[in-house]
Design a protein around this motif. Structure first.
Motif, PDB file in Angstrom:
ATOM      1  N   SER A 417       0.829  -1.208   0.000  1.00  0.00           N
ATOM      2  CA  SER A 417       0.000   0.000   0.000  1.00  0.00           C
ATOM      3  C   SER A 417       0.863   1.257   0.000  1.00  0.00           C
ATOM      4  O   SER A 417       0.594   2.203  -0.761  1.00  0.00           O
ATOM      5  N   LEU A 418       1.882   1.270   0.836  1.00  0.00           N
ATOM      6  CA  LEU A 418       2.766   2.437   0.878  1.00  0.00           C
ATOM      7  C   LEU A 418       3.554   2.595  -0.414  1.00  0.00           C
ATOM      8  O   LEU A 418       3.789   3.718  -0.878  1.00  0.00           O
ATOM      9  N   GLU A 419       3.936   1.470  -1.010  1.00  0.00           N
ATOM     10  CA  GLU A 419       4.677   1.532  -2.269  1.00  0.00           C
ATOM     11  C   GLU A 419       3.806   2.115  -3.379  1.00  0.00           C
ATOM     12  O   GLU A 419       4.285   2.887  -4.225  1.00  0.00           O
ATOM     13  N   LEU A 420       2.523   1.758  -3.373  1.00  0.00           N
ATOM     14  CA  LEU A 420       1.605   2.329  -4.367  1.00  0.00           C
ATOM     15  C   LEU A 420       1.500   3.842  -4.201  1.00  0.00           C
ATOM     16  O   LEU A 420       1.475   4.591  -5.183  1.00  0.00           O
ATOM     17  N   LYS A 421       1.447   4.292  -2.938  1.00  0.00           N
ATOM     18  CA  LYS A 421       1.401   5.741  -2.698  1.00  0.00           C
ATOM     19  C   LYS A 421       2.682   6.400  -3.184  1.00  0.00           C
ATOM     20  O   LYS A 421       2.652   7.486  -3.776  1.00  0.00           O
ATOM     21  N   ARG A 422       3.808   5.759  -2.919  1.00  0.00           N
ATOM     22  CA  ARG A 422       5.078   6.328  -3.362  1.00  0.00           C
ATOM     23  C   ARG A 422       5.146   6.363  -4.883  1.00  0.00           C
ATOM     24  O   ARG A 422       5.632   7.341  -5.465  1.00  0.00           O
ATOM     25  N   GLN A 423       4.657   5.300  -5.515  1.00  0.00           N
ATOM     26  CA  GLN A 423       4.672   5.271  -6.970  1.00  0.00           C
ATOM     27  C   GLN A 423       3.767   6.345  -7.566  1.00  0.00           C
ATOM     28  O   GLN A 423       4.073   6.908  -8.620  1.00  0.00           O
ATOM     29  N   SER A 424       2.668   6.637  -6.872  1.00  0.00           N
ATOM     30  CA  SER A 424       1.767   7.679  -7.384  1.00  0.00           C
ATOM     31  C   SER A 424       2.439   9.040  -7.390  1.00  0.00           C
ATOM     32  O   SER A 424       2.065   9.935  -8.150  1.00  0.00           O
ATOM     33  N   VAL A 425       3.440   9.202  -6.520  1.00  0.00           N
ATOM     34  CA  VAL A 425       4.184  10.465  -6.465  1.00  0.00           C
ATOM     35  C   VAL A 425       5.385  10.436  -7.399  1.00  0.00           C
ATOM     36  O   VAL A 425       5.614  11.375  -8.169  1.00  0.00           O
ATOM     37  N   SER A 426       6.156   9.353  -7.359  1.00  0.00           N
ATOM     38  CA  SER A 426       7.456   9.328  -8.026  1.00  0.00           C
ATOM     39  C   SER A 426       7.462   8.628  -9.370  1.00  0.00           C
ATOM     40  O   SER A 426       8.325   8.924 -10.205  1.00  0.00           O
TER      41      SER A 426
END
Length: 467
Positions: A417-426
């Motif tokens: 879940s956190l990786e998806l959030k990070r991917q949405s930014v980066s």
């Protein structure tokens, strides 16, 4: 404003918009590159000049080219990756015990004890039957062999976990060494005015990997370099371009101890490292597997003591008494690895004691006394029977594995879940980059038309000048 100022405006715009197109294309090209952070061009107005009636701009300038990254999400992903690494490595080790131990009801350990008591029941009916005596000796030998095999498998699992821990240390040190070199590259490039986003991406990927192996805290310094500290102890693993690798020592059993150099003193951190894959392997080795082995040793030692206490008072077919059924007696510290049937009885089943008096081959009193141990709550085993305690050992492994598996699944979901959030930014969005590319292209074409217009006006003005 002179004509050359207009050319400056146009050319600065074309340079900036062309760079924008290049960056959009670069993002698209690396959309599937692991760990790539999308780049963005930041534009700003160039210095203005005074003109009649006010001030006029001189064009556009590229203020910065930076990668999109959220430090908070990096921290959150790495923190949960540390937990995932711990849970998954622990589950990996515990899962390897299942083939040897099996299910509680069908486990070889529990079944071998039951088979031994079954053979004693037959002997109680015909204590002078040589074939049944042989069956009892064989069942006792099989039970002892099973206990030794389970102990050996637990010992092998500890060595495997130890090997995995050493591999983690080697990889951690390799990553620290690479991070120190990347720190040097970052400062070298940025001090020379160059862009170091690609190097920073490499460094972040290594920090992600490092966080899954060991609990660390990464701090970026003002010069762009990253320092890495060990969570809990605060020991420095990386300071700029200087890596401080972990060291390996060995204990009396030959197992690895994890050491750090603290101001010239080698400090043992093995018992406090409980995060990341390294901590998971150490926890499985030193806590779970050690506990199972201690429980198995207690089972073997209690078997030896309880059965020998009865058998030493029993008489064999030759009328002899005072002989132990199991060896060694006393059991020692690692009884599970040493338990065996008395070699004399193993070679000659007539020496198996069954009677409470000499010269009575049909006397089964001693056998019945040993059979009473089947249902007796043994004080040394927390009031459990032998089979109940064996089942409890197996159940403990199952419970620990189930808990480790559940923790692994939970931490994996959180990391995802956190990786998806990070991917949405980066991460690169192809739709967004396509829109950016179209925008930069249109801006570039407009700047080109502006220059064409300036060029035509200039030519017209020049043609009006008398030759």
């Amino acid at each position: 404003m002179g004509v050359f100022d207009q050319y400056s405006i146009g050319t600065s715009a074309m340079r900036a918009f062309r760079l924008g197109m290049n960056i959009a294309g670069y993002n698209v090209a690396n959309a599937n590159t692991p760990g790539f952070s999308r780049r963005r061009v930041e534009l700003g107005t160039m210095a203005t000049i005074a003109v009649p009636g006010g001030y006029a701009g001189m064009g556009v300038d590229v203020e910065s080219l930076h990668r999109i990254r959220d430090p908070f999400l990096d921290f959150a992903v790495r923190r949960e990756s540390t937990r995932f690494g711990f849970d998954s490595s622990r589950a990996e080790v515990l899962g390897g015990l299942e083939p040897a131990l099996g299910e509680v009801d069908s486990a070889a350990l529990r079944a071998s004890i039951s088979s031994f008591f079954d053979s004693l029941e037959n002997l109680a009916i015909q204590p002078d039957d040589s074939a049944i005596r042989q069956d009892v000796v064989s069942a006792a030998s099989y039970m002892a062999s099973t206990i030794r095999q389970v102990d050996g498998f637990i010992g092998e699992s500890r060595r495997n976990a130890d090997d995995k821990a050493v591999e983690q240390v080697d990889r951690i040190n390799e990553v620290l060494s690479r991070l120190s070199r990347l720190n040097l590259e970052v400062t070298g490039l940025e001090a020379g005015g160059q862009e170091a986003s690609d190097v920073r991406d490499q460094r972040d990927r290594l920090l992600d990997e490092l966080s899954q192996m060991i609990p660390v805290r990464a701090v970026e310094q003002d010069n762009g370099q990253v320092s890495v500290f060990l969570e809990g102890s605060g020991d420095t693993l990386l300071a700029g371009t200087s890596a401080h690798p972990l060291e390996i020592g060995r204990d009396a059993d030959g197992l690895a101890r994890i050491l750090v150099d603290r101001s010239g003193e080698r400090v043992d951190l093995t018992d406090t490292l409980r995060g990341g894959a390294l901590g998971g392997y150490l926890a499985a080795r030193d806590e779970h597997l050690t506990s199972y082995r201690e429980q198995l040793d207690l089972l073997a030692a209690t078997l030896i003591e309880e059965f020998n206490a009865v058998h030493r008072g029993a008489y064999d077919q030759a009328g002899d008494t005072g002989r132990n059924l199991f060896e060694p007696d006393p059991p020692g510290d690692n009884a599970a690895a040493a338990i065996r049937v008395n070699a004399e009885i193993l070679d000659d089943p007539t020496k198996l004691g069954t009677a409470d008096a000499a010269g009575e081959p049909g006397n089964n009193v001693a056998v019945l006394a040993m059979l009473d141990l089947r249902t007796a709550g043994i004080s040394g085993l927390s009031g459990l029977t032998f089979t109940g305690y064996a089942a409890d050992v197996i159940a403990n492994v199952g419970r620990d594995l189930a808990a480790a598996d559940a923790a692994t699944e939970a931490s994996e979901v959180i990391v995802g879940s956190l990786e998806l959030k990070r991917q949405s930014v980066s991460a690169v969005s192809l739709d967004e980059e396509a829109a950016n590319l179209a925008r930069w292209q249109q801006s570039f074409e407009a700047a080109a038309r502006f220059l064409q217009t300036v060029n035509r006006v200039t030519e017209t003005a020049l043609n009006l000048i008398p030759g």
